[in-house]
Design a protein around this motif. Structure first.
Motif, PDB file in Angstrom:
ATOM      1  N   VAL A  63      44.661  67.224   8.418  1.00  0.00           N
ATOM      2  CA  VAL A  63      44.614  66.903   9.853  1.00  0.00           C
ATOM      3  C   VAL A  63      43.355  66.081  10.135  1.00  0.00           C
ATOM      4  O   VAL A  63      42.235  66.554   9.912  1.00  0.00           O
ATOM      5  CB  VAL A  63      44.602  68.199  10.694  1.00  0.00           C
ATOM      6  N   ALA A  64      43.548  64.849  10.605  1.00  0.00           N
ATOM      7  CA  ALA A  64      42.419  63.969  10.952  1.00  0.00           C
ATOM      8  C   ALA A  64      42.221  64.008  12.460  1.00  0.00           C
ATOM      9  O   ALA A  64      43.189  63.961  13.215  1.00  0.00           O
ATOM     10  CB  ALA A  64      42.711  62.544  10.501  1.00  0.00           C
ATOM     11  N   SER A  65      40.952  64.069  12.883  1.00  0.00           N
ATOM     12  CA  SER A  65      40.716  64.198  14.320  1.00  0.00           C
ATOM     13  C   SER A  65      39.480  63.426  14.778  1.00  0.00           C
ATOM     14  O   SER A  65      38.668  62.955  13.973  1.00  0.00           O
ATOM     15  CB  SER A  65      40.587  65.674  14.706  1.00  0.00           C
ATOM     16  N   TRP A  66      39.374  63.355  16.101  1.00  0.00           N
ATOM     17  CA  TRP A  66      38.279  62.624  16.740  1.00  0.00           C
ATOM     18  C   TRP A  66      36.970  63.396  16.699  1.00  0.00           C
ATOM     19  O   TRP A  66      35.946  62.902  17.185  1.00  0.00           O
ATOM     20  CB  TRP A  66      38.671  62.281  18.189  1.00  0.00           C
ATOM     21  N   GLY A  96      38.265  56.087   8.998  1.00  0.00           N
ATOM     22  CA  GLY A  96      38.070  56.077  10.433  1.00  0.00           C
ATOM     23  C   GLY A  96      37.059  55.102  10.974  1.00  0.00           C
ATOM     24  O   GLY A  96      36.785  54.043  10.395  1.00  0.00           O
ATOM     25  N   ALA A  97      36.487  55.501  12.133  1.00  0.00           N
ATOM     26  CA  ALA A  97      35.623  54.622  12.906  1.00  0.00           C
ATOM     27  C   ALA A  97      34.280  54.358  12.225  1.00  0.00           C
ATOM     28  O   ALA A  97      33.565  53.433  12.611  1.00  0.00           O
ATOM     29  CB  ALA A  97      35.391  55.224  14.293  1.00  0.00           C
ATOM     30  N   ASP A  98      33.937  55.166  11.219  1.00  0.00           N
ATOM     31  CA  ASP A  98      32.689  54.899  10.480  1.00  0.00           C
ATOM     32  C   ASP A  98      32.883  53.837   9.395  1.00  0.00           C
ATOM     33  O   ASP A  98      32.000  53.629   8.561  1.00  0.00           O
ATOM     34  CB  ASP A  98      32.115  56.184   9.889  1.00  0.00           C
ATOM     35  N   LYS A  99      34.058  53.180   9.414  1.00  0.00           N
ATOM     36  CA  LYS A  99      34.367  52.042   8.530  1.00  0.00           C
ATOM     37  C   LYS A  99      34.453  52.446   7.054  1.00  0.00           C
ATOM     38  O   LYS A  99      34.334  51.612   6.162  1.00  0.00           O
ATOM     39  CB  LYS A  99      33.329  50.920   8.686  1.00  0.00           C
ATOM     40  N   PRO A 124      34.875  59.228  14.505  1.00  0.00           N
ATOM     41  CA  PRO A 124      36.248  59.728  14.593  1.00  0.00           C
ATOM     42  C   PRO A 124      37.090  59.313  13.380  1.00  0.00           C
ATOM     43  O   PRO A 124      36.986  58.179  12.906  1.00  0.00           O
ATOM     44  CB  PRO A 124      36.774  59.078  15.876  1.00  0.00           C
ATOM     45  N   VAL A 125      37.890  60.250  12.892  1.00  0.00           N
ATOM     46  CA  VAL A 125      38.779  59.964  11.756  1.00  0.00           C
ATOM     47  C   VAL A 125      40.141  59.563  12.320  1.00  0.00           C
ATOM     48  O   VAL A 125      40.707  60.256  13.163  1.00  0.00           O
ATOM     49  CB  VAL A 125      38.914  61.178  10.828  1.00  0.00           C
ATOM     50  N   SER A 178      44.397  62.674  15.460  1.00  0.00           N
ATOM     51  CA  SER A 178      44.860  61.292  15.301  1.00  0.00           C
ATOM     52  C   SER A 178      45.962  61.158  14.257  1.00  0.00           C
ATOM     53  O   SER A 178      46.804  60.275  14.348  1.00  0.00           O
ATOM     54  CB  SER A 178      43.684  60.389  14.930  1.00  0.00           C
ATOM     55  N   ASP A 179      45.948  62.043  13.233  1.00  0.00           N
ATOM     56  CA  ASP A 179      46.906  61.881  12.135  1.00  0.00           C
ATOM     57  C   ASP A 179      47.061  63.205  11.415  1.00  0.00           C
ATOM     58  O   ASP A 179      46.084  63.959  11.259  1.00  0.00           O
ATOM     59  CB  ASP A 179      46.396  60.804  11.161  1.00  0.00           C
ATOM     60  N   ILE A 180      48.292  63.503  10.973  1.00  0.00           N
ATOM     61  CA  ILE A 180      48.524  64.669  10.111  1.00  0.00           C
ATOM     62  C   ILE A 180      49.388  64.230   8.934  1.00  0.00           C
ATOM     63  O   ILE A 180      50.206  63.321   9.064  1.00  0.00           O
ATOM     64  CB  ILE A 180      49.177  65.845  10.861  1.00  0.00           C
ATOM     65  N   ALA A 181      49.188  64.872   7.777  1.00  0.00           N
ATOM     66  CA  ALA A 181      49.940  64.503   6.572  1.00  0.00           C
ATOM     67  C   ALA A 181      50.083  65.725   5.672  1.00  0.00           C
ATOM     68  O   ALA A 181      49.102  66.426   5.398  1.00  0.00           O
ATOM     69  CB  ALA A 181      49.220  63.384   5.817  1.00  0.00           C
TER      70      ALA A 181
END
Length: 354
Positions: A44-47, A90-93, A73-74, A31-34
């Motif tokens: 690296v953030a991923s599902w 992410g999705a865990d708020k 998911p992040v 979902s995102d890289i930085a």
């Protein structure tokens, strides 16, 4: 002026042959890289509910160094200015942070929202590390890492889709094409609000390196260049990018979402990457495409330049642009490191000087 780049003759196509794959990949979409602003480290953030931190050596070889595990998911990841802290949201708020120098492997929760957190960025205020988070609960919140509760928030018009920060400029894009500009010297109100100059849903916003404006990418294969101040508005324009001409239909093109826009830290040029599996380098001041690259075998979901701009990282994975039903286990997941060489990202001679 919308067709400026789209109408340009094809430049020399860029070369992917020296691109190096990252090892030990996520098990689901990226979902995102930085990149760290202080070292050759890539987050690296991923599902698959994780943020992975890789160390990259001078030859482009990567090694996994640390990991943050979430309960969903992040969707976003970011670094502190000194590169010692990395966060995932992410999705865990929740936002979870790992302090790398301490050698600890247990992340601590440092922020929370009522709905999934789509974006997280780190910045400094009065020498202290601060977080800003943007959520589908329609708020952005500011967090001082020394305190448990947010130090303030702003109510947005709708769910936050994308966010970027550079120096004192914070740009927040929401559903319904709203774009909010915040001056971080006065962080609890919008300095300016506008609707995107593009007609369709915003996918990404990215700040110029000099913080004078930002680029917007949308689902319709277009990018807009937008300056903050009215005095520079004559330099605003938009252009077509991630589109493919249909060979058998005149004046017809397939349109692909622009998923990622990254600015080169030294040159101020920028990349766009999309669902068509291509990326391009552009010079906004000369209104010129510098390089276009062949398809990489799947949608590009996120991109990032390293701190000195000599590596361009791009993640290939399903980008959810066609919904849940179009995802499948065979869809490729890879992260590639492209060595930036020669004049690939250098501004065109004779362009406007910054």
């Amino acid at each position: 002026m919308s067709g400026l780049f789209g109408a340009a003759a094809n430049p020399t196509q860029g070369d992917l042959s020296k691109d190096v794959p990252v090892k030990d990949l996520p098990e689901d979409s990226v979902s995102d890289i930085a990149f760290s602003p202080a070292a050759e480290h890539l987050a690296v953030a991923s599902w698959d509910n994780k943020v992975r931190i890789y160390e990259i050596d001078g030859s482009g070889n990567s090694q996994g160094k640390a990991m943050i595990t979430h309960e969903g998911p992040v969707l976003s990841c970011a670094w502190s200015k000194d590169g010692t802290k990395v966060v995932g949201a992410g999705a865990d708020k929740a936002v979870r942070m790992l302090d790398l120098p301490s050698g600890g492997t247990t992340p601590q929760q440092v922020a929370a929202h009522d709905q999934p957190i789509k974006c997280v960025k780190m910045f400094q205020a009065a020498g202290n590390n601060m977080l800003v988070t943007g959520s589908w609960d329609k708020t952005i919140k500011y967090w001082d890492l020394r305190q448990q509760n947010p130090v303030g928030q702003i109510q947005c018009q709708d769910r936050v889709y994308s966010m970027d920060i550079k120096d004192q400029l914070l740009v927040v894009a929401t559903a319904d094409r709203y774009i909010n500009i915040v001056n971080l010297s006065d962080p609890f109100k919008f300095y300016k609000t506008l609707q995107s100059p593009l007609k369709w849903q915003t996918r990404v916003v990215s700040c110029f390196t000099d913080a004078s404006g930002f680029a917007v990418g949308s689902i319709e294969g277009r990018c807009a260049i937008q300056y903050v101040e009215e005095k520079d508005s004559s330099s605003n324009f938009s252009f077509k990018c991630h589109r493919q001409q249909e060979s058998n239909v005149r004046d017809s093109a397939k349109v692909f979402p622009v998923n990622a826009i990254s600015f080169h830290p030294q040159h101020g040029t920028f990349s766009t990457a999309g669902s068509d599996g291509t990326f391009h380098f552009w010079d906004k001041d000369a209104k010129h495409r510098l390089k276009g690259y062949p398809e990489v075998g799947g949608a590009i979901s996120s991109t990032a330049f390293s701190r000195n701009g000599n590596i361009f990282a791009y993640a290939v994975s399903y980008d959810w642009s066609k919904g849940y039903a179009s995802n499948n286990p065979q869809y490729p997941v890879k992260i590639m490191l492209h060595p930036v060489q020669g004049d690939e990202c250098k501004p065109r001679p004779g362009g406007k000087k910054r």
